[in-house]
Design a protein around this motif. Structure first.
Motif, PDB file in Angstrom:
ATOM      1  N   ALA A 233       1.692  32.300  10.315  1.00 44.06           N
ATOM      2  CA  ALA A 233       0.972  32.441   9.043  1.00 44.06           C
ATOM      3  C   ALA A 233       0.456  33.857   8.826  1.00 44.06           C
ATOM      4  N   GLY A 234       0.662  34.747   9.805  1.00 43.47           N
ATOM      5  CA  GLY A 234       0.188  36.122   9.670  1.00 43.47           C
ATOM      6  C   GLY A 234      -1.291  36.288   9.927  1.00 43.47           C
ATOM      7  N   VAL A 235      -1.901  35.344  10.656  1.00 36.54           N
ATOM      8  CA  VAL A 235      -3.340  35.387  10.904  1.00 36.54           C
ATOM      9  C   VAL A 235      -3.578  35.740  12.366  1.00 36.54           C
ATOM     10  N   PRO A 236      -4.255  36.848  12.665  1.00 33.09           N
ATOM     11  CA  PRO A 236      -4.539  37.212  14.061  1.00 33.09           C
ATOM     12  C   PRO A 236      -5.430  36.184  14.743  1.00 33.09           C
ATOM     13  N   VAL A 237      -5.365  36.166  16.065  1.00 28.82           N
ATOM     14  CA  VAL A 237      -6.147  35.228  16.875  1.00 28.82           C
ATOM     15  C   VAL A 237      -6.797  35.980  18.037  1.00 28.82           C
ATOM     16  N   ILE A 238      -8.043  35.643  18.319  1.00 27.73           N
ATOM     17  CA  ILE A 238      -8.699  36.044  19.560  1.00 27.73           C
ATOM     18  C   ILE A 238      -8.982  34.774  20.341  1.00 27.73           C
ATOM     19  N   GLN A 239      -8.474  34.695  21.558  1.00 26.89           N
ATOM     20  CA  GLN A 239      -8.721  33.517  22.382  1.00 26.89           C
ATOM     21  C   GLN A 239      -9.968  33.749  23.231  1.00 26.89           C
ATOM     22  N   SER A 240     -10.989  32.947  22.981  1.00 28.84           N
ATOM     23  CA  SER A 240     -12.251  33.151  23.695  1.00 28.84           C
ATOM     24  C   SER A 240     -12.198  32.656  25.140  1.00 28.84           C
ATOM     25  N   VAL A 241     -11.160  31.895  25.505  1.00 27.45           N
ATOM     26  CA  VAL A 241     -11.033  31.440  26.896  1.00 27.45           C
ATOM     27  C   VAL A 241     -10.106  32.343  27.692  1.00 27.45           C
ATOM     28  N   ALA A 242      -9.864  33.553  27.185  1.00 30.33           N
ATOM     29  CA  ALA A 242      -8.895  34.449  27.821  1.00 30.33           C
ATOM     30  C   ALA A 242      -9.233  34.765  29.261  1.00 30.33           C
ATOM     31  N   VAL A 243     -10.517  34.773  29.599  1.00 31.75           N
ATOM     32  CA  VAL A 243     -10.905  35.152  30.954  1.00 31.75           C
ATOM     33  C   VAL A 243     -10.315  34.208  31.991  1.00 31.75           C
ATOM     34  N   ASP A 254       6.328  36.944  21.545  1.00 31.64           N
ATOM     35  CA  ASP A 254       6.387  36.708  20.094  1.00 31.64           C
ATOM     36  C   ASP A 254       5.007  36.427  19.508  1.00 31.64           C
ATOM     37  N   LEU A 255       3.966  36.863  20.221  1.00 32.60           N
ATOM     38  CA  LEU A 255       2.588  36.690  19.733  1.00 32.60           C
ATOM     39  C   LEU A 255       1.856  38.030  19.747  1.00 32.60           C
ATOM     40  N   PRO A 256       2.335  39.015  18.962  1.00 33.66           N
ATOM     41  CA  PRO A 256       1.724  40.351  19.014  1.00 33.66           C
ATOM     42  C   PRO A 256       0.317  40.413  18.455  1.00 33.66           C
ATOM     43  N   ASP A 257      -0.101  39.401  17.708  1.00 35.49           N
ATOM     44  CA  ASP A 257      -1.425  39.432  17.088  1.00 35.49           C
ATOM     45  C   ASP A 257      -2.374  38.413  17.705  1.00 35.49           C
ATOM     46  N   VAL A 258      -2.078  38.010  18.941  1.00 35.67           N
ATOM     47  CA  VAL A 258      -2.989  37.150  19.703  1.00 35.67           C
ATOM     48  C   VAL A 258      -3.585  37.993  20.819  1.00 35.67           C
ATOM     49  N   TYR A 259      -4.915  38.060  20.858  1.00 31.43           N
ATOM     50  CA  TYR A 259      -5.623  38.939  21.783  1.00 31.43           C
ATOM     51  C   TYR A 259      -6.408  38.122  22.800  1.00 31.43           C
ATOM     52  N   PHE A 260      -6.480  38.641  24.029  1.00 33.14           N
ATOM     53  CA  PHE A 260      -7.117  37.946  25.133  1.00 33.14           C
ATOM     54  C   PHE A 260      -8.159  38.836  25.793  1.00 33.14           C
ATOM     55  N   PRO A 261      -9.258  39.167  25.102  1.00 33.40           N
ATOM     56  CA  PRO A 261     -10.275  40.015  25.724  1.00 33.40           C
ATOM     57  C   PRO A 261     -10.880  39.342  26.950  1.00 33.40           C
ATOM     58  N   GLY A 262     -10.995  40.114  28.020  1.00 32.74           N
ATOM     59  CA  GLY A 262     -11.528  39.577  29.261  1.00 32.74           C
ATOM     60  C   GLY A 262     -10.479  39.017  30.194  1.00 32.74           C
ATOM     61  N   LEU A 472      -5.585  46.094  12.124  1.00 28.88           N
ATOM     62  CA  LEU A 472      -6.369  45.539  13.220  1.00 28.88           C
ATOM     63  C   LEU A 472      -5.638  45.767  14.543  1.00 28.88           C
ATOM     64  N   ARG A 473      -4.330  45.588  14.533  1.00 27.53           N
ATOM     65  CA  ARG A 473      -3.538  45.836  15.740  1.00 27.53           C
ATOM     66  C   ARG A 473      -3.720  47.275  16.211  1.00 27.53           C
ATOM     67  N   GLN A 474      -3.752  48.203  15.263  1.00 25.04           N
ATOM     68  CA  GLN A 474      -3.966  49.606  15.611  1.00 25.04           C
ATOM     69  C   GLN A 474      -5.374  49.830  16.153  1.00 25.04           C
ATOM     70  N   GLY A 475      -6.350  49.157  15.533  1.00 23.14           N
ATOM     71  CA  GLY A 475      -7.729  49.287  16.006  1.00 23.14           C
ATOM     72  C   GLY A 475      -7.888  48.807  17.437  1.00 23.14           C
ATOM     73  N   VAL A 476      -7.221  47.713  17.789  1.00 24.33           N
ATOM     74  CA  VAL A 476      -7.267  47.210  19.160  1.00 24.33           C
ATOM     75  C   VAL A 476      -6.628  48.225  20.102  1.00 24.33           C
ATOM     76  N   ALA A 477      -5.455  48.741  19.727  1.00 26.37           N
ATOM     77  CA  ALA A 477      -4.738  49.682  20.585  1.00 26.37           C
ATOM     78  C   ALA A 477      -5.547  50.947  20.843  1.00 26.37           C
TER      79      ALA A 477
END
Length: 527
Positions: A233-243, A254-262, A472-477
């Motif tokens: 759907a073109g919606v970025p995701v942050i997974q809060s259980v990434a740690v 194939d998930l370039p806009d899913v982020y796993f901080p921690g 947003l992808r650029q901001g993360v990078a």
């Protein structure tokens, strides 16, 4: 990836009730959707400078406009202005609104117009105005935990915890000037159905019933329905259980806009894990090693292609690899009984894991029930060692060493030593919002919420304008090592990789305090 609900308790409770949460149709998120869609405006935490917690009366969002989510196609549909009440905002926790707002009687915003096309980067967000994000929250973790005798593990009120951080962010400039507006999708650990159905429902709510800029998820499954649906759907995701749960490069390609901080990629976790345990002297000459891993292609790839070669490089003799499948409590207990027998029959005494807390706990309980205390366990943050300290038999915990990158998940809080950069601030924000941090487990959940929202704030602040999926992808990078985490010892963003953990510390069990403590200084994670 595999974590059902919030870390260990939701996973264990799901097994105990023989069902993982979810349903096949869209589950309506509770009526408490977003601050801007409730009557009145929310108060902030005050006008203190960034990084400080100001108890004074805050202007917060008083006088701001309410957001009406537009019906246009795509992400970031148009925003309509609604009337807002004029009541004064109060310090967080003292008023009647969801963020402790002062009394106010304004109405919710109306429907906005259609969003713009946005081009290849996805729809852009207007330079000013609110930014709506979807947040998945688990409602009754404590009730589920009590069904399996773990009533001391209470996740707290996750929606109120998220509201506290949202209010803090909004009181300190928002997201690059955007007022953050949360929309909640709440579920219960006692719901019946499939996890895939739950994940699809959450995605449908965030991308069809409403149009959010970004979603914060808190569940991971082997199918990753939520992540893939949101990506499509073109919606970025942050997974809060990434740690405690990410995936390997193949799974995430194939998930370039899913982020796993921690978190760490599984490949990074496996290679660092083997080296760190070797440095701790875990592998005894002539000892036999058994590995417990999830029966899933991503874990099988990492065991075969990374973990086994890394163990060979440190001269660890791997005798047995046991893969187990996710299922009901009956299935899991039967599998761990079989695994325990195989390890003992094969003479394996050095036990490694590439999985999550629930299954190593079952293995420890099975070994203890057989009166066997000969296993030595090499753990990592993904095993949630601090929870094991509270729940696993002490006769098994006495043989634990490991490596960890998130103190609140790794060791007893009294023995954390140097804290992550913003851990104390996260705790203060929660306390000031009336969200008592009653236990280490409660705070570990709060810390993951702080991590997800502050990571988003840092990335948006660094992103080019106008804000979109690609900017947003650029901001993360561009974050590099600048992001100050409330969860991990240090952070490092590598462009194109979803995890951020940068340092680890060795830990082990000490009989004197019957607790886990760090046993050495931080070392860099090789990524």
């Amino acid at each position: 990836m595999r974590t059902t609900g919030r870390m260990v308790v939701a996973g264990l409770a799901a097994l105990a009730v023989l069902a993982v949460v979810g349903c096949g149709t869209t589950v309506a998120p509770s009526a408490r959707q977003a601050a801007a869609l409730n009557s009145g405006t929310a108060g902030g935490l005050g006008n203190g400078s960034p990084g400080a917690l100001d108890k004074g009366a805050g202007s917060g969002l008083d006088g701001g406009t309410a957001a009406g989510v537009g019906a246009g196609s795509g992400v970031g549909a148009g925003v309509g202005a609604g009337a807002v009440g004029t009541g004064g905002a109060a310090a967080l926790g003292s008023g009647s609104g969801p963020l402790g707002a002062g009394a106010s009687s304004g109405s919710a915003g109306g429907a906005g117009g259609a969003g713009g096309a946005g081009g290849a980067g996805g729809p852009s967000v207007a330079p000013t105005g609110p930014l709506t994000i979807g947040i998945v929250v688990l409602e009754n973790d404590a009730a589920a935990a009590s069904t399996i005798g773990l009533s001391s593990l209470n996740n707290g009120d996750e929606e109120a915890e998220a509201n506290a951080i949202v209010a803090y962010i909004n009181a300190h400039g928002g997201l690059a000037g955007h007022r953050l507006v949360p929309l909640y999708f709440a579920y219960s650990a006692s719901q019946t159905g499939t996890e895939a159905g739950l994940e699809q429902s959450a995605c449908d709510d965030f991308t069809q019933d409403h149009h959010v800029f970004l979603g914060i998820g808190e569940f991971e499954s082997l199918d990753d329905v939520f992540d893939h649906c949101m990506e499509q759907a073109g919606v970025p995701v942050i997974q809060s259980v990434a740690v405690v749960s990410t995936g390997d490069r193949t799974l995430l390609s194939d998930l370039p806009d899913v982020y796993f901080p921690g978190g760490l990629l599984l490949e990074e976790q496996a290679s660092n894990y083997a080296a760190a345990l070797a440095a701790e002297g875990f592998f005894h000459p002539g000892g036999h090693t058994g590995i417990l891993a999830i029966d899933d292609p991503s874990y099988e790839r990492v065991v075969s292609n990374v973990l086994l070669p890394a163990l060979a490089a440190v001269h660890a003799n791997v005798n047995t690899v046991e893969y187990y499948s996710s299922g009901t409590s009956t299935d899991t207990i039967a599998q761990t009984q079989s695994t325990e027998l195989h390890f003992r029959a094969n003479g394996d005494t050095q036990i490694l894991t590439l999985e999550d807390t629930a299954d190593i706990l079952f293995l420890m309980e099975e070994a203890q029930s057989q009166g066997y205390t000969g296993f030595r366990y090499g753990l990592s943050t993904t095993d949630d060692p601090a929870v094991l300290e509270q729940t696993a038999p002490s006769g098994q915990m006495a043989n634990v060493v490991g490596m960890g990158w998130a103190p609140v998940f790794d060791v007893d809080m009294a023995h954390e030593g140097t804290l992550p950069p913003r851990q104390a601030l996260c705790s203060n924000v929660m306390t000031e919002a009336g969200q008592a941090q009653t236990s280490q487990y409660t705070f570990s959940i709060s810390a993951t919420i702080c991590e997800a929202l502050w990571f988003l704030q840092a990335a948006v602040d660094d992103a080019p304008t106008p804000l979109s999926r690609l900017t947003l992808r650029q901001g993360v990078a561009d974050l590099g090592t600048s992001y100050a985490s409330p969860l991990t010892l240090a952070s490092r963003v590598i462009p194109g990789e979803p995890g951020t953990a940068a340092e680890y510390r060795p830990f082990g069990y000490q009989a004197g305090c019957s607790c886990l403590v760090y046993t050495g200084p931080p070392d860099p994670l090789q990524r």
